[in-house]
Design an enzyme around this catalytic site. Structure first.
Site, PDB file in Angstrom:
ATOM      1  N   ARG A 223       0.841  -1.193   0.000  1.00 41.41           N
ATOM      2  CA  ARG A 223       0.000   0.000   0.000  1.00 41.41           C
ATOM      3  C   ARG A 223       0.886   1.256   0.000  1.00 41.41           C
ATOM      4  NH1 ARG A 223      -3.483  -2.888  -1.419  1.00 41.41           N
ATOM      5  NH2 ARG A 223      -5.517  -3.274  -0.438  1.00 41.41           N
ATOM      6  N   HIS A 271      -1.010   0.054  -9.543  1.00 40.66           N
ATOM      7  CA  HIS A 271      -1.694  -0.816  -8.568  1.00 40.66           C
ATOM      8  C   HIS A 271      -2.350  -2.015  -9.283  1.00 40.66           C
ATOM      9  CE1 HIS A 271      -3.805  -0.952  -4.397  1.00 40.66           C
ATOM     10  NE2 HIS A 271      -3.673  -2.162  -4.912  1.00 40.66           N
TER      11      HIS A 271
HETATM   12  P1  NAP Z   1      -1.634 -11.634   5.075  1.00 44.26           P
HETATM   13  O1  NAP Z   1      -1.766 -13.056   4.672  1.00 44.26           O
HETATM   14  O2  NAP Z   1      -2.514 -11.116   6.159  1.00 44.26           O
HETATM   15  O3  NAP Z   1      -0.111 -11.382   5.469  1.00 44.26           O
HETATM   16  C1  NAP Z   1       0.302 -10.250   6.123  1.00 44.26           C
HETATM   17  C2  NAP Z   1       1.680 -10.486   6.713  1.00 44.26           C
HETATM   18  O4  NAP Z   1       2.124  -9.267   7.337  1.00 44.26           O
HETATM   19  C3  NAP Z   1       1.674 -11.561   7.817  1.00 44.26           C
HETATM   20  O5  NAP Z   1       2.846 -12.327   7.749  1.00 44.26           O
HETATM   21  C4  NAP Z   1       1.666 -10.732   9.113  1.00 44.26           C
HETATM   22  O6  NAP Z   1       2.276 -11.359  10.210  1.00 44.26           O
HETATM   23  C5  NAP Z   1       2.515  -9.538   8.673  1.00 44.26           C
HETATM   24  N1  NAP Z   1       2.258  -8.387   9.551  1.00 44.26           N
HETATM   25  C6  NAP Z   1       1.096  -7.733   9.775  1.00 44.26           C
HETATM   26  N2  NAP Z   1       1.266  -6.744  10.661  1.00 44.26           N
HETATM   27  C7  NAP Z   1       2.568  -6.780  11.016  1.00 44.26           C
HETATM   28  C8  NAP Z   1       3.354  -6.031  11.917  1.00 44.26           C
HETATM   29  N3  NAP Z   1       2.836  -5.017  12.638  1.00 44.26           N
HETATM   30  N4  NAP Z   1       4.651  -6.339  12.038  1.00 44.26           N
HETATM   31  C9  NAP Z   1       5.195  -7.367  11.339  1.00 44.26           C
HETATM   32  N5  NAP Z   1       4.499  -8.129  10.459  1.00 44.26           N
HETATM   33  C10 NAP Z   1       3.204  -7.830  10.302  1.00 44.26           C
HETATM   34  O7  NAP Z   1      -1.871 -10.678   3.822  1.00 44.26           O
HETATM   35  P2  NAP Z   1      -1.636 -11.012   2.264  1.00 44.26           P
HETATM   36  O8  NAP Z   1      -2.816 -11.702   1.703  1.00 44.26           O
HETATM   37  O9  NAP Z   1      -0.315 -11.633   2.121  1.00 44.26           O
HETATM   38  O10 NAP Z   1      -1.622  -9.523   1.659  1.00 44.26           O
HETATM   39  C11 NAP Z   1      -0.678  -8.567   2.108  1.00 44.26           C
HETATM   40  C12 NAP Z   1      -1.017  -7.193   1.578  1.00 44.26           C
HETATM   41  O11 NAP Z   1      -0.704  -7.108   0.197  1.00 44.26           O
HETATM   42  C13 NAP Z   1      -2.494  -6.799   1.638  1.00 44.26           C
HETATM   43  O12 NAP Z   1      -2.869  -6.370   2.917  1.00 44.26           O
HETATM   44  C14 NAP Z   1      -2.568  -5.673   0.612  1.00 44.26           C
HETATM   45  O13 NAP Z   1      -2.320  -4.438   1.248  1.00 44.26           O
HETATM   46  C15 NAP Z   1      -1.424  -6.005  -0.348  1.00 44.26           C
HETATM   47  N6  NAP Z   1      -1.914  -6.379  -1.698  1.00 44.26           N
HETATM   48  C16 NAP Z   1      -1.544  -5.613  -2.756  1.00 44.26           C
HETATM   49  C17 NAP Z   1      -1.949  -5.960  -4.027  1.00 44.26           C
HETATM   50  C18 NAP Z   1      -1.510  -5.167  -5.226  1.00 44.26           C
HETATM   51  O14 NAP Z   1      -2.007  -5.418  -6.323  1.00 44.26           O
HETATM   52  N7  NAP Z   1      -0.600  -4.254  -5.078  1.00 44.26           N
HETATM   53  C19 NAP Z   1      -2.775  -7.080  -4.214  1.00 44.26           C
HETATM   54  C20 NAP Z   1      -3.137  -7.827  -3.112  1.00 44.26           C
HETATM   55  C21 NAP Z   1      -2.705  -7.469  -1.838  1.00 44.26           C
HETATM   56  P3  NAP Z   1       1.602 -12.681  10.868  1.00 44.26           P
HETATM   57  O15 NAP Z   1       1.752 -13.753   9.813  1.00 44.26           O
HETATM   58  O16 NAP Z   1       2.435 -12.932  12.038  1.00 44.26           O
HETATM   59  O17 NAP Z   1       0.176 -12.334  11.142  1.00 44.26           O
HETATM   60  C1  GLV Z   2      -5.378  -5.207  -3.767  1.00 44.94           C
HETATM   61  O1  GLV Z   2      -4.658  -4.285  -3.606  1.00 44.94           O
HETATM   62  C2  GLV Z   2      -5.868  -6.056  -2.719  1.00 44.94           C
HETATM   63  O2  GLV Z   2      -5.710  -5.727  -1.546  1.00 44.94           O
HETATM   64  O3  GLV Z   2      -6.445  -7.105  -3.054  1.00 44.94           O
END
Ligand code: NAP
Ligand code: GLV
Length: 308
Positions: A223, A271
């Protein structure tokens, strides 16, 4: 069961059609601002306005058609309302591909080769030592772990940082604020895949980015709110950082005249690192919705307290 669909900046028609096929018994309607909408049992949403929640007082759960819930959690949402986000749903492979594109662009020095091409020079850049190209992944969740696997396939050393310890083969796990500096100091390439929460906002700031080794590369595919944009520009201009690939910005679309548009060391994408594709997303949402409706276990539930 009644379902209302309220997704800003989304072409609703293909979603409504696919949802109706997946959930033939459901009454599915498009939520419209300033209209008399039916009160629904479930909401399928992306960045809904506050008026959606003010009006939809009978909701049992909402399903977010993305992985990140930061835009959703800006709204005042009743504490009892269950929130379910997408987990992978076709996004993990896209994210792995995106990060590999950025890592390889840097490691294989594509910009230098493009320059040589424009100068009609048949000249190979010096090969970098892959064993010194440690990729540090901030956020080892659903997307971060898939990215780690893709990097390991090409034999990049990978380390990761998360809130809780991880046990991923070949990936050293760093945990919490106490281990952040140690993690950063080893990350020649830093990839941000964190959720945007009060704890992670502005984490890519001067103080943290300065911990990276000189000549490091930054990839932010999470983000825009993670990055202090002026701090990145200063560190690029002072040569501490070699470059950055950014899929997200503080303000999207990026406003006219923003320095990222023409910065020679920044690759910018709109994005679209990992997009929500109708087929796999509707398959996952309809399954989770049926599970929840039947009182079965639901994957991808969001904690309003943690913010992800
Ligand atoms: P997820 O499965 O919830 O993974 C988040 C990771 O971040 C987990 O390992 C979590 O730790 C860690 N985390 C959260 N808060 C933290 C903190 N304060 N300190 C250290 N580590 C922390 O999420 P995801 O599905 O992988 O997605 C991640 C992010 O990618 C989304 O939230 C979104 O913002 C972004 N995204 C972007 C796109 C794009 O097109 N650019 C698309 C999809 C998603 P734990 O495992 O210990 O809980
Ligand atoms: C895209 O940015 C998502 O969070 O799925």
């Amino acid at each position: 069961m009644k379902i209302t669909f309220c997704c800003s900046n989304t072409n609703a028609q293909p979603w409504l059609e696919a949802l109706q096929i997946a959930l033939p018994e459901a009454q599915i309607s498009l939520w419209q601002e300033n209209q008399a909408n039916d009160l629904a049992d479930y909401g399928i949403v992306w960045a809904p306005p506050q008026t959606f929640f003010d009006e939809q007082t009978q909701l049992k759960a909402i399903f977010n058609i993305g992985a990140g819930v930061d835009a959703l959690l800006k709204r005042k949402i009743p504490a009892h309302l269950r929130i379910v986000r997408l987990e992978d749903a076709g996004m993990a492979v896209q994210m792995a591909e995106y990060v590999m594109m950025a890592v390889m662009n840097f490691y294989r020095q594509l910009p230098a080769m493009k320059l040589h091409q424009s100068q009609e020079k048949w000249l190979a850049p010096v090969v970098n030592d892959r064993t010194k190209m440690t990729v540090g992944i901030l956020g080892l969740g659903i997307l971060g772990e898939r990215v780690a696997q893709a990097l390991q396939h090409f034999e990049y050393p990978v380390i990761g940082w998360s809130r809780s310890p991880k046990n991923i083969s070949g990936v050293k796990s760093y945990v919490g604020p106490a281990q952040l500096n140690n993690f950063l100091s080893q990350s020649t390439i830093l990839v941000c895949l964190l959720p945007l929460t009060s704890e992670t906002q502005n984490i890519l700031n001067n103080s943290n980015l300065s911990q990276l080794p000189k000549g490091a590369y930054v990839i932010n595919a999470a983000r825009g709110g993670h990055l202090v944009e002026q701090d990145l520009i200063n560190l690029l201009d002072s040569q501490h950082l070699a470059g950055a690939t950014l899929d997200v910005a503080q303000q999207e679309p990026l406003p006219a005249g923003h320095p990222f548009w023409h910065h020679p060391k920044i690759v910018l994408t709109p994005h679209n690192a990992a997009q929500s594709l109708v087929g796999p997303c509707v398959a996952q949402i309809s399954q989770q919705l049926q599970n929840l409706h039947a009182g079965l276990k639901v994957e991808g539930e969001v904690s309003q307290a943690l913010g992800y």
